[in-house]
Scaffold this motif. Sequence first.
Motif, PDB file in Angstrom:
ATOM      1  N   GLN A  27     -31.172  -1.257  10.855  1.00  0.00           N
ATOM      2  CA  GLN A  27     -30.337  -1.380   9.560  1.00  0.00           C
ATOM      3  C   GLN A  27     -30.998  -1.727   8.323  1.00  0.00           C
ATOM      4  OE1 GLN A  27     -27.365  -0.879   9.941  1.00  0.00           O
ATOM      5  NE2 GLN A  27     -26.278  -1.448   7.940  1.00  0.00           N
ATOM      6  N   VAL A  28     -30.862  -0.853   7.242  1.00  0.00           N
ATOM      7  CA  VAL A  28     -31.058  -0.986   5.996  1.00  0.00           C
ATOM      8  C   VAL A  28     -30.350  -1.657   5.142  1.00  0.00           C
ATOM      9  CG1 VAL A  28     -32.200   0.254   4.143  1.00  0.00           C
ATOM     10  CG2 VAL A  28     -32.812   0.831   6.600  1.00  0.00           C
ATOM     11  N   GLN A  29     -30.712  -2.264   4.207  1.00  0.00           N
ATOM     12  CA  GLN A  29     -29.816  -2.762   2.683  1.00  0.00           C
ATOM     13  C   GLN A  29     -30.273  -2.371   1.738  1.00  0.00           C
ATOM     14  OE1 GLN A  29     -29.587  -6.973   3.733  1.00  0.00           O
ATOM     15  NE2 GLN A  29     -27.754  -7.018   4.669  1.00  0.00           N
ATOM     16  N   LEU A  30     -29.653  -2.086   0.738  1.00  0.00           N
ATOM     17  CA  LEU A  30     -29.987  -1.592  -0.617  1.00  0.00           C
ATOM     18  C   LEU A  30     -29.473  -2.815  -1.640  1.00  0.00           C
ATOM     19  CD1 LEU A  30     -29.333   2.132  -0.679  1.00  0.00           C
ATOM     20  CD2 LEU A  30     -31.492   0.969  -0.292  1.00  0.00           C
ATOM     21  N   VAL A  31     -30.193  -3.523  -2.216  1.00  0.00           N
ATOM     22  CA  VAL A  31     -29.740  -4.744  -2.948  1.00  0.00           C
ATOM     23  C   VAL A  31     -29.905  -4.193  -4.504  1.00  0.00           C
ATOM     24  CG1 VAL A  31     -29.994  -7.115  -3.695  1.00  0.00           C
ATOM     25  CG2 VAL A  31     -30.314  -6.190  -1.117  1.00  0.00           C
ATOM     26  N   GLU A  32     -29.017  -4.096  -5.267  1.00  0.00           N
ATOM     27  CA  GLU A  32     -29.016  -3.742  -6.689  1.00  0.00           C
ATOM     28  C   GLU A  32     -28.808  -4.949  -7.615  1.00  0.00           C
ATOM     29  OE1 GLU A  32     -26.083   0.052  -5.720  1.00  0.00           O
ATOM     30  OE2 GLU A  32     -25.541  -2.112  -5.690  1.00  0.00           O
ATOM     31  N   GLU A  70     -31.977  -2.688 -17.468  1.00  0.00           N
ATOM     32  CA  GLU A  70     -32.769  -2.096 -16.504  1.00  0.00           C
ATOM     33  C   GLU A  70     -32.253  -2.399 -15.193  1.00  0.00           C
ATOM     34  OE1 GLU A  70     -37.512  -1.650 -15.663  1.00  0.00           O
ATOM     35  OE2 GLU A  70     -36.832  -3.686 -15.039  1.00  0.00           O
ATOM     36  N   LEU A  71     -31.899  -1.404 -14.376  1.00  0.00           N
ATOM     37  CA  LEU A  71     -31.272  -1.799 -13.053  1.00  0.00           C
ATOM     38  C   LEU A  71     -32.405  -1.675 -12.107  1.00  0.00           C
ATOM     39  CD1 LEU A  71     -28.260   0.568 -13.138  1.00  0.00           C
ATOM     40  CD2 LEU A  71     -28.387  -1.757 -14.036  1.00  0.00           C
ATOM     41  N   SER A  72     -32.095  -2.381 -10.842  1.00  0.00           N
ATOM     42  CA  SER A  72     -33.390  -2.373 -10.011  1.00  0.00           C
ATOM     43  C   SER A  72     -32.609  -2.324  -8.630  1.00  0.00           C
ATOM     44  CB  SER A  72     -34.307  -3.616 -10.016  1.00  0.00           C
ATOM     45  OG  SER A  72     -33.657  -4.679  -9.628  1.00  0.00           O
ATOM     46  N   CYS A  73     -33.146  -1.598  -7.571  1.00  0.00           N
ATOM     47  CA  CYS A  73     -32.730  -1.357  -6.240  1.00  0.00           C
ATOM     48  C   CYS A  73     -33.742  -1.589  -5.471  1.00  0.00           C
ATOM     49  CB  CYS A  73     -32.127   0.011  -6.136  1.00  0.00           C
ATOM     50  SG  CYS A  73     -31.522   0.394  -4.546  1.00  0.00           S
ATOM     51  N   ALA A  74     -33.518  -2.465  -4.406  1.00  0.00           N
ATOM     52  CA  ALA A  74     -34.703  -2.970  -3.470  1.00  0.00           C
ATOM     53  C   ALA A  74     -34.092  -2.504  -1.755  1.00  0.00           C
ATOM     54  CB  ALA A  74     -35.088  -4.258  -3.379  1.00  0.00           C
ATOM     55  N   ALA A  75     -34.835  -1.691  -1.195  1.00  0.00           N
ATOM     56  CA  ALA A  75     -34.499  -1.388   0.144  1.00  0.00           C
ATOM     57  C   ALA A  75     -35.299  -2.501   0.978  1.00  0.00           C
ATOM     58  CB  ALA A  75     -34.665   0.065   0.618  1.00  0.00           C
ATOM     59  N   SER A  76     -34.586  -2.744   1.945  1.00  0.00           N
ATOM     60  CA  SER A  76     -35.093  -3.562   2.937  1.00  0.00           C
ATOM     61  C   SER A  76     -34.827  -3.346   4.351  1.00  0.00           C
ATOM     62  CB  SER A  76     -34.929  -5.025   2.591  1.00  0.00           C
ATOM     63  OG  SER A  76     -33.644  -5.539   2.590  1.00  0.00           O
ATOM     64  N   GLY A  77     -35.321  -3.539   5.381  1.00  0.00           N
ATOM     65  CA  GLY A  77     -34.763  -3.512   6.664  1.00  0.00           C
ATOM     66  C   GLY A  77     -35.710  -2.577   7.517  1.00  0.00           C
ATOM     67  N   SER A  78     -35.289  -1.611   8.453  1.00  0.00           N
ATOM     68  CA  SER A  78     -35.851  -1.045   9.370  1.00  0.00           C
ATOM     69  C   SER A  78     -36.217   0.293   8.775  1.00  0.00           C
ATOM     70  CB  SER A  78     -35.178  -0.733  10.784  1.00  0.00           C
ATOM     71  OG  SER A  78     -34.867  -1.889  11.111  1.00  0.00           O
ATOM     72  N   ASN A 111     -40.550  -1.068  -2.031  1.00  0.00           N
ATOM     73  CA  ASN A 111     -39.527   0.029  -1.671  1.00  0.00           C
ATOM     74  C   ASN A 111     -38.436  -0.356  -2.739  1.00  0.00           C
ATOM     75  OD1 ASN A 111     -40.512   1.042   0.713  1.00  0.00           O
ATOM     76  ND2 ASN A 111     -39.789  -0.751   2.033  1.00  0.00           N
ATOM     77  N   THR A 112     -38.711  -0.228  -4.070  1.00  0.00           N
ATOM     78  CA  THR A 112     -37.669  -0.514  -5.141  1.00  0.00           C
ATOM     79  C   THR A 112     -37.678   0.536  -6.148  1.00  0.00           C
ATOM     80  OG1 THR A 112     -38.076  -2.799  -4.784  1.00  0.00           O
ATOM     81  CG2 THR A 112     -37.201  -2.199  -7.056  1.00  0.00           C
ATOM     82  N   VAL A 113     -36.702   0.938  -6.667  1.00  0.00           N
ATOM     83  CA  VAL A 113     -36.752   1.756  -7.877  1.00  0.00           C
ATOM     84  C   VAL A 113     -36.155   1.072  -8.893  1.00  0.00           C
ATOM     85  CG1 VAL A 113     -36.697   3.857  -6.374  1.00  0.00           C
ATOM     86  CG2 VAL A 113     -34.215   2.843  -7.090  1.00  0.00           C
TER      87      VAL A 113
END
Length: 120
Positions: A1-6, A19-27, A76-78
């Motif tokens: 499972q993957v989560q995107l946290v904004e 500025e916005l950020s989005c970090a992906a975490s998980g598998s 893993n962040t934009v």
Amino acid sequence: QVQLVESGGGLVQAGGSLELSCAASGSIFSINTMGWYRQAPGKQRELVAVFTKSGSTNYADSVKGRFTLSRDNAKNTVYLQMNSLKPEDTAVYYCNADIAVSVYYDVNYWGKGTLVTVSS
């Protein structure tokens, strides 16, 4: 499972920056594409900016020259740097990523969204 946290949304006056950020975490095996979409009230969700699988960046015409998409691959962040904001940029901004969760399997994920409000 993957989560995107904004994070990073909020209220700003016209001409201001956020500025916005989005970090992906998980598998995560690898990230194919990652970027931002937005949806204004009464309108369809539209592309804002995205890193493509080839590594290039696509921007909506309406944000070119004002918004900059960047990334930290190690995290893993934009990031979406938004300058010269206009009231018409007001929308809920959603992070989107197409992620390879294994060698054989890609899944498209959406974040929950973060509200950006630009006052005139």
